[in-house]
Design a protein around this motif. Sequence first.
Motif, PDB file in Angstrom:
ATOM      1  N   PHE A   1      15.272  -1.364   5.001  1.00 58.38           N
ATOM      2  CA  PHE A   1      15.511   0.012   4.520  1.00 58.38           C
ATOM      3  C   PHE A   1      15.261   1.015   5.656  1.00 58.38           C
ATOM      4  CE2 PHE A   1      14.644  -0.407  -0.385  1.00 58.38           C
ATOM      5  CZ  PHE A   1      15.596  -1.407  -0.470  1.00 58.38           C
ATOM      6  N   SER A   2      14.005   1.035   6.155  1.00 62.04           N
ATOM      7  CA  SER A   2      13.614   2.061   7.128  1.00 62.04           C
ATOM      8  C   SER A   2      14.361   1.908   8.445  1.00 62.04           C
ATOM      9  CB  SER A   2      12.117   1.958   7.423  1.00 62.04           C
ATOM     10  OG  SER A   2      11.385   1.977   6.235  1.00 62.04           O
TER      11      SER A   2
ATOM     12  N   THR B   1       9.058  -6.130   7.711  1.00 60.01           N
ATOM     13  CA  THR B   1       8.005  -7.128   7.492  1.00 60.01           C
ATOM     14  C   THR B   1       8.617  -8.528   7.427  1.00 60.01           C
ATOM     15  OG1 THR B   1       6.617  -5.546   6.344  1.00 60.01           O
ATOM     16  CG2 THR B   1       6.193  -7.869   5.876  1.00 60.01           C
TER      17      THR B   1
ATOM     18  N   TRP C   1      10.299  -1.688  11.221  1.00 62.67           N
ATOM     19  CA  TRP C   1       9.143  -2.034  10.377  1.00 62.67           C
ATOM     20  C   TRP C   1       9.533  -3.118   9.371  1.00 62.67           C
ATOM     21  CZ3 TRP C   1       6.966   0.575  13.832  1.00 62.67           C
ATOM     22  CH2 TRP C   1       7.250   1.913  14.071  1.00 62.67           C
TER      23      TRP C   1
ATOM     24  N   GLN D   1       3.854  22.632  -0.148  1.00 68.63           N
ATOM     25  CA  GLN D   1       2.960  21.484  -0.330  1.00 68.63           C
ATOM     26  C   GLN D   1       1.485  21.845  -0.247  1.00 68.63           C
ATOM     27  OE1 GLN D   1       4.381  18.563   2.395  1.00 68.63           O
ATOM     28  NE2 GLN D   1       6.095  18.008   1.079  1.00 68.63           N
TER      29      GLN D   1
ATOM     30  N   THR E   1       5.106   6.976   1.714  1.00 62.07           N
ATOM     31  CA  THR E   1       3.782   7.434   2.152  1.00 62.07           C
ATOM     32  C   THR E   1       3.067   8.176   1.022  1.00 62.07           C
ATOM     33  OG1 THR E   1       4.502   9.598   2.917  1.00 62.07           O
ATOM     34  CG2 THR E   1       4.677   7.789   4.499  1.00 62.07           C
TER      35      THR E   1
ATOM     36  N   ASN F   1       4.461  14.276  -3.516  1.00 64.27           N
ATOM     37  CA  ASN F   1       5.639  15.097  -3.872  1.00 64.27           C
ATOM     38  C   ASN F   1       6.261  14.600  -5.172  1.00 64.27           C
ATOM     39  OD1 ASN F   1       5.376  16.565  -1.523  1.00 64.27           O
ATOM     40  ND2 ASN F   1       6.953  15.427  -0.402  1.00 64.27           N
TER      41      ASN F   1
ATOM     42  N   GLN G   1       1.874  11.067   1.080  1.00 62.39           N
ATOM     43  CA  GLN G   1       2.327  12.456   0.975  1.00 62.39           C
ATOM     44  C   GLN G   1       3.626  12.528   0.169  1.00 62.39           C
ATOM     45  OE1 GLN G   1       1.169  10.994   3.907  1.00 62.39           O
ATOM     46  NE2 GLN G   1      -0.768  11.986   3.475  1.00 62.39           N
TER      47      GLN G   1
ATOM     48  N   GLY H   1      12.807   7.404   7.817  1.00 59.30           N
ATOM     49  CA  GLY H   1      11.803   6.628   7.092  1.00 59.30           C
ATOM     50  C   GLY H   1      11.609   7.187   5.713  1.00 59.30           C
ATOM     51  N   SER H   2      10.795   8.232   5.604  1.00 59.96           N
ATOM     52  CA  SER H   2      10.609   8.872   4.308  1.00 59.96           C
ATOM     53  C   SER H   2      11.941   9.377   3.770  1.00 59.96           C
ATOM     54  CB  SER H   2       9.629  10.041   4.439  1.00 59.96           C
ATOM     55  OG  SER H   2       8.365   9.567   4.836  1.00 59.96           O
TER      56      SER H   2
ATOM     57  N   GLN I   1      13.016  -6.801   4.058  1.00 62.73           N
ATOM     58  CA  GLN I   1      13.619  -5.574   3.524  1.00 62.73           C
ATOM     59  C   GLN I   1      14.077  -4.685   4.668  1.00 62.73           C
ATOM     60  OE1 GLN I   1      10.771  -2.765   1.970  1.00 62.73           O
ATOM     61  NE2 GLN I   1      12.111  -2.202   0.274  1.00 62.73           N
TER      62      GLN I   1
HETATM   63  C1  LIG Z   1       2.870  -2.257   7.520  1.00 53.58           C
HETATM   64  C2  LIG Z   1       4.190  -1.680   7.187  1.00 53.58           C
HETATM   65  C3  LIG Z   1       5.194  -2.507   6.714  1.00 53.58           C
HETATM   66  C4  LIG Z   1       6.454  -2.000   6.429  1.00 53.58           C
HETATM   67  N1  LIG Z   1       7.412  -2.855   5.996  1.00 53.58           N
HETATM   68  C5  LIG Z   1       8.678  -2.379   5.817  1.00 53.58           C
HETATM   69  C6  LIG Z   1       9.718  -3.250   5.468  1.00 53.58           C
HETATM   70  O1  LIG Z   1       9.518  -4.448   5.308  1.00 53.58           O
HETATM   71  N2  LIG Z   1      10.958  -2.770   5.340  1.00 53.58           N
HETATM   72  C7  LIG Z   1      11.222  -1.428   5.483  1.00 53.58           C
HETATM   73  O2  LIG Z   1      12.358  -1.038   5.318  1.00 53.58           O
HETATM   74  N3  LIG Z   1      10.249  -0.564   5.815  1.00 53.58           N
HETATM   75  C8  LIG Z   1       8.983  -1.009   5.981  1.00 53.58           C
HETATM   76  N4  LIG Z   1       7.984  -0.130   6.335  1.00 53.58           N
HETATM   77  C9  LIG Z   1       8.346   1.255   6.612  1.00 53.58           C
HETATM   78  C10 LIG Z   1       7.846   2.290   5.665  1.00 53.58           C
HETATM   79  O3  LIG Z   1       8.562   2.255   4.463  1.00 53.58           O
HETATM   80  C11 LIG Z   1       7.979   3.641   6.381  1.00 53.58           C
HETATM   81  O4  LIG Z   1       7.088   3.621   7.450  1.00 53.58           O
HETATM   82  C12 LIG Z   1       7.676   4.804   5.491  1.00 53.58           C
HETATM   83  O5  LIG Z   1       8.672   4.971   4.522  1.00 53.58           O
HETATM   84  C13 LIG Z   1       7.510   6.103   6.281  1.00 53.58           C
HETATM   85  O6  LIG Z   1       8.572   6.366   7.112  1.00 53.58           O
HETATM   86  P1  LIG Z   1       8.344   6.692   8.670  1.00 53.58           P
HETATM   87  O7  LIG Z   1       7.562   5.582   9.233  1.00 53.58           O
HETATM   88  O8  LIG Z   1       9.655   6.981   9.257  1.00 53.58           O
HETATM   89  O9  LIG Z   1       7.443   7.976   8.676  1.00 53.58           O
HETATM   90  P2  LIG Z   1       7.948   9.477   8.549  1.00 53.58           P
HETATM   91  O10 LIG Z   1       8.827   9.588   7.386  1.00 53.58           O
HETATM   92  O11 LIG Z   1       8.459   9.944   9.854  1.00 53.58           O
HETATM   93  O12 LIG Z   1       6.590  10.190   8.226  1.00 53.58           O
HETATM   94  C14 LIG Z   1       5.687  10.726   9.208  1.00 53.58           C
HETATM   95  C15 LIG Z   1       4.648  11.565   8.473  1.00 53.58           C
HETATM   96  O13 LIG Z   1       5.310  12.668   7.828  1.00 53.58           O
HETATM   97  C16 LIG Z   1       5.006  12.701   6.455  1.00 53.58           C
HETATM   98  N5  LIG Z   1       6.166  13.181   5.710  1.00 53.58           N
HETATM   99  C17 LIG Z   1       7.447  12.761   5.809  1.00 53.58           C
HETATM  100  N6  LIG Z   1       8.219  13.393   4.930  1.00 53.58           N
HETATM  101  C18 LIG Z   1       7.429  14.233   4.241  1.00 53.58           C
HETATM  102  C19 LIG Z   1       7.627  15.162   3.164  1.00 53.58           C
HETATM  103  N7  LIG Z   1       8.826  15.349   2.599  1.00 53.58           N
HETATM  104  N8  LIG Z   1       6.562  15.823   2.699  1.00 53.58           N
HETATM  105  C20 LIG Z   1       5.332  15.640   3.242  1.00 53.58           C
HETATM  106  N9  LIG Z   1       5.078  14.804   4.238  1.00 53.58           N
HETATM  107  C21 LIG Z   1       6.103  14.099   4.727  1.00 53.58           C
HETATM  108  C22 LIG Z   1       4.647  11.267   6.099  1.00 53.58           C
HETATM  109  O14 LIG Z   1       3.806  11.208   4.962  1.00 53.58           O
HETATM  110  C23 LIG Z   1       3.940  10.798   7.367  1.00 53.58           C
HETATM  111  O15 LIG Z   1       2.598  11.155   7.304  1.00 53.58           O
HETATM  112  C24 LIG Z   1       6.709  -0.626   6.601  1.00 53.58           C
HETATM  113  C25 LIG Z   1       5.698   0.215   7.054  1.00 53.58           C
HETATM  114  C26 LIG Z   1       4.443  -0.300   7.343  1.00 53.58           C
HETATM  115  C27 LIG Z   1       3.389   0.628   7.823  1.00 53.58           C
END
Ligand SMILES: Cc1cc2nc3c(=O)[nH]c(=O)nc-3n(C[C@H](O)[C@H](O)[C@H](O)COP(=O)(O)OP(=O)(O)OC[C@H]3O[C@@H](n4cnc5c(N)ncnc54)[C@H](O)[C@@H]3O)c2cc1C
Lengths: 399, 372
Positions: free
Chosen positions: A132-133, A165, A163, B268, A382, A388, A384, A138-139, A130
Amino acid sequence: MATEQQLANFREEVAGWLQANKPADPGFLLPQSFMEVGSEQQLDFLREWQYKLWSAGYLGMAWASEYGGQGAEPIFQSIANKEMARAGVPIAFNVIGLGWAGPLINDLGTPEEKSKYLKGILTGEDIWCQGFSEPDHGSDLGSAQCRAVRDGDEYVINGTKIWTTMGNYAKYMILLARTNPDAERKYDGLSFFLSPMQVPGIDPQPIRKLTGEYGFTQTYFNDARIPASCLMGEEGQGWLLAMKTLQYERGAEAGAAGGLSFIRIALEDMIESLQGIKRGGEPVLKDPVVRDELMQLVIEDKALSVGDKRSVISALTHDYRGSLPLSNKYRWTEHARRMRQAAVRLQGAHGSLYVKDEQAVGGGFWQRAYLQSFSATIGGGTSQVQANIIAEHVLGLPK
Amino acid sequence: MDFGATQIQVSEEQLMLQDAAAGLCAELSSIDRVRALLESAEGYDENVWQSLVDMGWTGLAIPEEQGGAGLSVGEFVTIFEAMGKYLLTTPLMSTVLAAELLRRSSESAAHAPLSAIAAGSKATVAFLESEDWMDASLGARVENGRLIGRKEHVADAAAADLILVPATENGALVIVVVEGSSIGSEARCAHDVIDATRRAQALNLDLTVTDSQIIRGEGLALALDETRLIGALLVAAESTGAAVSCLNTTVDYLKTRKQFGKLIGSYQALKHPAVDILCAIDSSKSLVYQAAAEMSNDRLSRDARVACHMAKSKASETILFAGDRAVQFHGGMGFTYECDAQLYLRRALWVQQAFGDPVAHRKQLASLLLDA
Ligand SMILES: Cc1cc2nc3c(=O)[nH]c(=O)nc-3n(C[C@H](O)[C@H](O)[C@H](O)COP(=O)(O)OP(=O)(O)OC[C@H]3O[C@@H](n4cnc5c(N)ncnc54)[C@H](O)[C@@H]3O)c2cc1C
């Protein structure tokens, strides 16, 4: 509709088959989830197991027979899944195919897409990943910047996913890329591709995880050309399809082909693992403070199990419609994290040991399981961000 | 290791009661009515009581031979959940528990008081002689035709036509059925209950009793123990309903109050705890209805006991979490008597101790799960 008797017979049949065919311990560490497949050895083993499951008729049971399924009622697959968890068999590793991309294609794909992709997902021949990220998004997935530019019969992809997988083993990727950077709403500029991975210009680089294992990659796209027919739906529908995919991923939407994505890690086993641990010369399980903490976990565990059953009883869900399915991922994953953390904390000095140490409790199973638990509290949205979503959709709170 | 059954269903009876209870509570217990009763001596409305009797709710779990409907005591969770939601408090819970104790005693001496309850008499059980819900020992005793002893925290003692008094007679546990009218005002001392929707008294008993008032039997200790557990379940059901209204009150405020140019519900620091309260309510409700499904009018099974401990432990924490945050999230308004948040927080504090606090229930749960 299958009769109770047919279902009971089926349950017995699967249980018997699993008993007879459960693979022996291979002598190397097996992944606890699909996000930890980090070696060829593990991959070969899991691929063989998935193929065996499918050949026996226990994967994709509810998908159409022309696509490798059996057109059976979904209840059969859920019985098979439950028996797999009970029997403690290995995972069906091709989860992004089986659980997310597959159901998406099955529900919304064209007949061509279905015949091209579905069967290979079930047999394990075609591994899916996948995309996406991204490193900076990410989020806030809607801001993804990876570009796809139409050029004749092809799209040219440039950018970085992260990320990913099984990115280094995958044959296909569900890819979210920006086709229109000028769209008024950022969401409307995104498109969804069923992209091949073995293409010049696509370069997945393994990333080592906190457990020390491998399992995901940073995936670079450098003028990678993919056929224009890889576009799913139309340009601009990317966000819609990505959201739908996340519904499957978070378990809020049925349709998965089945199999275990994670090995079952039960609270009962966690408590069992503390059986031999002492504190002050007494079994730790006799310590009143520890017992109180364990009972809090037991109560949460039970409430979540019962909640899964309550969620389908409409008369018992009218206070907050939708709260149980929408909070399911948030709650189970947070519960798993807390439970596994406690498992390590309560081991006394042995809590300091990791998987290669001979004295580690259960081979360091709980240490690894705890570290691994964050894959589910971060991946797939996540906790968090889930909070939301629940606040806004169930309680109607403002963004 | 077996954490007990997880099956849950909604019975036909519960479905019917659900509509009836919601309708009745909405009609009879507006928040203005609730507030009007807070400072009244009785604490409840006699007309409301009569409506409950007319609905047949006092006799729901009383055998048909004694004029009841013979249903499972588990059906009551639906009624108390609705009453909790509307903060409707009457002597119904005390009366239901008195009936449970009588029925569970399985003694023929219990038949007459059971019939009286089915016909509309109010009743209560004097469970406590101290603050300790987990202490089953008794100071109250029957001696030379007199009942002597002190009981505390007797819920609805002023309203009750019948007060069931556990005591010892020659060292054996007995239940003495005392007419409320036989206890003079000099023997009663009203408690100032923090949940002002409720009434309770301490009783200094020194009364003549006749043989016909005394229920004797082998099974009384178990009956009393089971009745306490059922009390815990009914309080759990009631407080789960109250937690729903409490959260709704908070959420309404988060959706209307603005600060720094934004609705406060978009912050939040308020939003996420609101979700966690919602999840806690979901857990409580699941556990309450699961326990109800395990209830029976016979001896309680191990799984029924497990379920009651879980439900009370979780529901107590849930209402306290909801009430505590309700006050805080209303800011200065939350500190006022006028704001409904205080009603829920005071309810929550009452709930903590009722039939045993969460830690006490988890302690008993641990024995059932880990030591068996
Ligand atoms: C083991 C693993 C496998 C994965 N596999 C895949 C994959 O196959 N394909 C893929 O596309 N992605 C994958 N991911 C990615 C995953 O979807 C993202 O890590 C996730 O969406 C979070 O994005 P980020 O890492 O950029 O964190 P960020 O979005 O930068 O978040 C950092 C922190 O900020 C918080 N935060 C962010 N926005 C908000 C908000 N609006 N309100 C409150 N808190 C907030 C988050 O909760 C987190 O604690 C994987 C992740 C992991 C850990």
